[in-house]
Design an enzyme around this catalytic site. Sequence first.
Site, short mmCIF file in Angstrom:
data_model
loop_
_atom_site.label_atom_id
_atom_site.label_comp_id
_atom_site.label_asym_id
_atom_site.label_seq_id
_atom_site.Cartn_x
_atom_site.Cartn_y
_atom_site.Cartn_z
N CYS A 107 59.05 35.14 19.45
CA CYS A 107 59.05 34.44 18.17
C CYS A 107 58.18 35.22 17.19
O CYS A 107 57.61 36.25 17.56
CB CYS A 107 58.49 33.03 18.38
SG CYS A 107 58.82 31.89 17.04
N CYS A 148 63.80 33.02 16.69
CA CYS A 148 63.82 32.98 15.22
C CYS A 148 64.39 34.29 14.72
O CYS A 148 64.32 35.31 15.41
CB CYS A 148 62.44 32.70 14.63
SG CYS A 148 61.24 34.00 14.84
N CYS A 207 62.42 42.68 16.98
CA CYS A 207 62.28 42.85 18.42
C CYS A 207 62.25 44.32 18.80
O CYS A 207 63.13 45.08 18.41
CB CYS A 207 63.44 42.14 19.14
SG CYS A 207 63.29 42.17 20.94
#
Length: 138
Positions: free
Chosen positions: A8, A80, A87
């Site tokens: 997240c 999210c 990422c």
Amino acid sequence: MKNILVLCTGNSCRSQIAEGYLKHYTGDKAKIYSAGIETHGVNPRAIKVMAEDHIDISKHTSNNVNEYLDIPFDFVITVCDNANEACPYFPRNVERFHFNFPDPAKAKGTEEEIMEEFRRVREMIKVYAAEFVQKQIV
């Protein structure tokens, strides 16, 4: 045993809730981690709303994703859009999953209205986690 990372933005609410449910549903079939692109500390309302569902996340810590880059993850779940876009690359055959849950920490209103938003998001994550485990963890 599978290694699962829930990612997240701040590792404060959504990823913490998902970690709690994934641990609950997988038992000893997976090792669950949660992290953030940043670390904001575990939100006290997330702890409270999970306790209402008899899952204790009060000992969870807020961790940065860079702490886990050497772990051979089987699955990375971003919860999210910001985390999905930011990422990092994991150097293994990692299956990535994404669901953009609303951020309950952004809820406005009375304390009860804010807690209702936490409960609403908790229920969404609970369903997602149960379905994920049912489909992905044998």
